[in-house]
Design a protein around this motif. Structure first.
Motif, PDB file in Angstrom:
ATOM      1  N   GLN A   1       0.822  -1.207   0.000  1.00  0.00           N
ATOM      2  CA  GLN A   1       0.000   0.000   0.000  1.00  0.00           C
ATOM      3  C   GLN A   1       0.858   1.261   0.000  1.00  0.00           C
ATOM      4  N   ILE A   2       1.960   1.249   0.769  1.00  0.00           N
ATOM      5  CA  ILE A   2       2.876   2.401   0.788  1.00  0.00           C
ATOM      6  C   ILE A   2       3.442   2.625  -0.612  1.00  0.00           C
ATOM      7  N   GLY A   3       3.896   1.548  -1.247  1.00  0.00           N
ATOM      8  CA  GLY A   3       4.461   1.658  -2.586  1.00  0.00           C
ATOM      9  C   GLY A   3       3.432   2.148  -3.595  1.00  0.00           C
ATOM     10  N   LYS A   4       2.219   1.619  -3.519  1.00  0.00           N
ATOM     11  CA  LYS A   4       1.161   2.029  -4.441  1.00  0.00           C
ATOM     12  C   LYS A   4       0.832   3.503  -4.251  1.00  0.00           C
ATOM     13  N   LEU A   5       0.734   3.932  -2.995  1.00  0.00           N
ATOM     14  CA  LEU A   5       0.446   5.332  -2.701  1.00  0.00           C
ATOM     15  C   LEU A   5       1.584   6.231  -3.183  1.00  0.00           C
TER      16      LEU A   5
ATOM     17  N   ASP B   1      11.647  10.338  -6.117  1.00  0.00           N
ATOM     18  CA  ASP B   1      12.969  10.562  -5.545  1.00  0.00           C
ATOM     19  C   ASP B   1      13.961   9.724  -6.358  1.00  0.00           C
ATOM     20  N   PRO B   2      15.162  10.258  -6.638  1.00  0.00           N
ATOM     21  CA  PRO B   2      16.127   9.499  -7.452  1.00  0.00           C
ATOM     22  C   PRO B   2      16.407   8.083  -6.943  1.00  0.00           C
ATOM     23  N   ALA B   3      16.345   7.887  -5.643  1.00  0.00           N
ATOM     24  CA  ALA B   3      16.599   6.549  -5.091  1.00  0.00           C
ATOM     25  C   ALA B   3      15.513   5.551  -5.505  1.00  0.00           C
ATOM     26  N   PHE B   4      14.303   6.060  -5.832  1.00  0.00           N
ATOM     27  CA  PHE B   4      13.184   5.191  -6.187  1.00  0.00           C
ATOM     28  C   PHE B   4      12.849   5.228  -7.672  1.00  0.00           C
ATOM     29  N   ALA B   5      13.513   6.074  -8.432  1.00  0.00           N
ATOM     30  CA  ALA B   5      13.145   6.308  -9.830  1.00  0.00           C
ATOM     31  C   ALA B   5      13.117   5.024 -10.652  1.00  0.00           C
ATOM     32  N   GLU B   6      14.132   4.196 -10.527  1.00  0.00           N
ATOM     33  CA  GLU B   6      14.201   2.969 -11.323  1.00  0.00           C
ATOM     34  C   GLU B   6      13.076   2.003 -10.954  1.00  0.00           C
ATOM     35  N   LEU B   7      12.806   1.866  -9.663  1.00  0.00           N
ATOM     36  CA  LEU B   7      11.737   0.964  -9.218  1.00  0.00           C
ATOM     37  C   LEU B   7      10.368   1.484  -9.655  1.00  0.00           C
ATOM     38  N   VAL B   8      10.152   2.791  -9.532  1.00  0.00           N
ATOM     39  CA  VAL B   8       8.877   3.378  -9.947  1.00  0.00           C
ATOM     40  C   VAL B   8       8.680   3.186 -11.450  1.00  0.00           C
ATOM     41  N   ALA B   9       9.733   3.412 -12.231  1.00  0.00           N
ATOM     42  CA  ALA B   9       9.642   3.221 -13.680  1.00  0.00           C
ATOM     43  C   ALA B   9       9.299   1.768 -14.006  1.00  0.00           C
ATOM     44  N   ALA B  10       9.895   0.816 -13.286  1.00  0.00           N
ATOM     45  CA  ALA B  10       9.613  -0.601 -13.518  1.00  0.00           C
ATOM     46  C   ALA B  10       8.161  -0.934 -13.187  1.00  0.00           C
ATOM     47  N   VAL B  11       7.641  -0.362 -12.101  1.00  0.00           N
ATOM     48  CA  VAL B  11       6.241  -0.591 -11.720  1.00  0.00           C
ATOM     49  C   VAL B  11       5.308  -0.026 -12.791  1.00  0.00           C
ATOM     50  N   ILE B  12       5.595   1.186 -13.240  1.00  0.00           N
ATOM     51  CA  ILE B  12       4.752   1.822 -14.260  1.00  0.00           C
ATOM     52  C   ILE B  12       4.792   1.023 -15.559  1.00  0.00           C
ATOM     53  N   GLU B  13       5.967   0.561 -15.960  1.00  0.00           N
ATOM     54  CA  GLU B  13       6.099  -0.228 -17.189  1.00  0.00           C
ATOM     55  C   GLU B  13       5.342  -1.554 -17.073  1.00  0.00           C
ATOM     56  N   SER B  14       5.440  -2.214 -15.917  1.00  0.00           N
ATOM     57  CA  SER B  14       4.708  -3.466 -15.722  1.00  0.00           C
ATOM     58  C   SER B  14       3.201  -3.230 -15.758  1.00  0.00           C
ATOM     59  N   GLY B  15       2.752  -2.134 -15.179  1.00  0.00           N
ATOM     60  CA  GLY B  15       1.332  -1.785 -15.213  1.00  0.00           C
ATOM     61  C   GLY B  15       0.857  -1.544 -16.639  1.00  0.00           C
ATOM     62  N   ARG B  16       1.680  -0.864 -17.437  1.00  0.00           N
ATOM     63  CA  ARG B  16       1.341  -0.607 -18.839  1.00  0.00           C
ATOM     64  C   ARG B  16       1.257  -1.926 -19.614  1.00  0.00           C
TER      65      ARG B  16
ATOM     66  N   MET C   1       0.653  -4.925 -18.393  1.00  0.00           N
ATOM     67  CA  MET C   1      -0.534  -5.667 -17.956  1.00  0.00           C
ATOM     68  C   MET C   1      -1.790  -5.126 -18.635  1.00  0.00           C
ATOM     69  N   LYS C   2      -1.896  -3.805 -18.764  1.00  0.00           N
ATOM     70  CA  LYS C   2      -3.059  -3.204 -19.425  1.00  0.00           C
ATOM     71  C   LYS C   2      -3.120  -3.642 -20.887  1.00  0.00           C
ATOM     72  N   GLU C   3      -1.971  -3.660 -21.573  1.00  0.00           N
ATOM     73  CA  GLU C   3      -1.939  -4.110 -22.965  1.00  0.00           C
ATOM     74  C   GLU C   3      -2.400  -5.563 -23.078  1.00  0.00           C
ATOM     75  N   TYR C   4      -1.916  -6.420 -22.177  1.00  0.00           N
ATOM     76  CA  TYR C   4      -2.300  -7.830 -22.203  1.00  0.00           C
ATOM     77  C   TYR C   4      -3.801  -7.985 -21.960  1.00  0.00           C
ATOM     78  N   LYS C   5      -4.337  -7.225 -21.000  1.00  0.00           N
ATOM     79  CA  LYS C   5      -5.774  -7.282 -20.721  1.00  0.00           C
ATOM     80  C   LYS C   5      -6.569  -6.791 -21.921  1.00  0.00           C
ATOM     81  N   ASP C   6      -6.087  -5.725 -22.581  1.00  0.00           N
ATOM     82  CA  ASP C   6      -6.759  -5.221 -23.784  1.00  0.00           C
ATOM     83  C   ASP C   6      -6.755  -6.277 -24.882  1.00  0.00           C
ATOM     84  N   GLN C   7      -5.637  -6.995 -25.037  1.00  0.00           N
ATOM     85  CA  GLN C   7      -5.559  -8.051 -26.046  1.00  0.00           C
ATOM     86  C   GLN C   7      -6.536  -9.182 -25.732  1.00  0.00           C
TER      87      GLN C   7
END
Length: 193
Positions: A48-52, A62-77, A79-85
């Protein structure tokens, strides 16, 4: 008699020891279950903390979290493409208002009555639809590769003169199909003459 009393005491001590051991094992098991529940709660709180954090700071993490946040956003994108397919394969769309599954051609949601947006059946940036036969024609083509209609005109083009036996043309890709072939050698589509 003392001999039998001695044996009786030893058996009683052994039984008490076994009962105590069983109680200890049960208590340890109970405590391990409570530890597992707390661990599950902690993992859920981290989630929940990460999602928020991603929801509030995903655009400027924050630069310390940038790579992890980008990975989460990319995985979410992804998943949305797969669900759309999956939805395309099932022939459904998702209602923007209530999230219900709506059949592809429906004008309104069957759950909440929300008007569904009109979605083109083909990529309008890449293709035009022939005004006569309705075939998809690549943008920029001057004539329909299926019926020969000049693109951009509504009236059919009259044939110039009777021609020799017509060339067999694949309706799917426009390639020439050999006289005895049942399938197009270019795209594999069944020839329908």
């Amino acid at each position: 008699m003392a001999f039998w009393d001695d044996i009786k005491n030893k058996v009683s001590d052994t039984a008490n020891s076994a009962v105590n051991k069983a109680n200890e094992i049960a208590e340890v098991s109970k405590l391990n279950g409570l530890i597992a529940e707390e661990d599950k709660k902690i993992k859920n709180l981290y989630y929940q903390i990460g999602k928020l954090y991603v929801a509030q700071c995903g655009n400027n993490p924050d630069p310390a979290f940038a790579e992890l946040v980008a990975a989460v956003i990319e995985s979410g994108r992804a998943m949305k493409e797969y669900k759309d397919q999956i939805n395309v394969l099932k022939g459904i769309r998702i209602c923007d208002k209530c999230g219900a599954d709506v059949p592809k051609g429906a004008a309104f949601c069957n759950a909440c009555g929300n008007q569904m947006p009109v979605v083109p059946e083909f990529d309008t940036d890449k293709f035009d639809k022939c005004p006569v036969c309705g075939a998809l024609v690549e943008k920029g083509m001057r004539f329909c590769t299926t019926c020969g209609q000049a693109m951009g005109t509504a009236a059919p083009v009259a044939p110039a003169a009777p021609a020799a036996p017509a060339e067999r043309i694949c309706k799917a890709c426009g390639a020439t199909v050999e006289a005895d072939a049942a399938f197009c050698c270019e795209c594999g589509a069944r020839y329908e003459g």
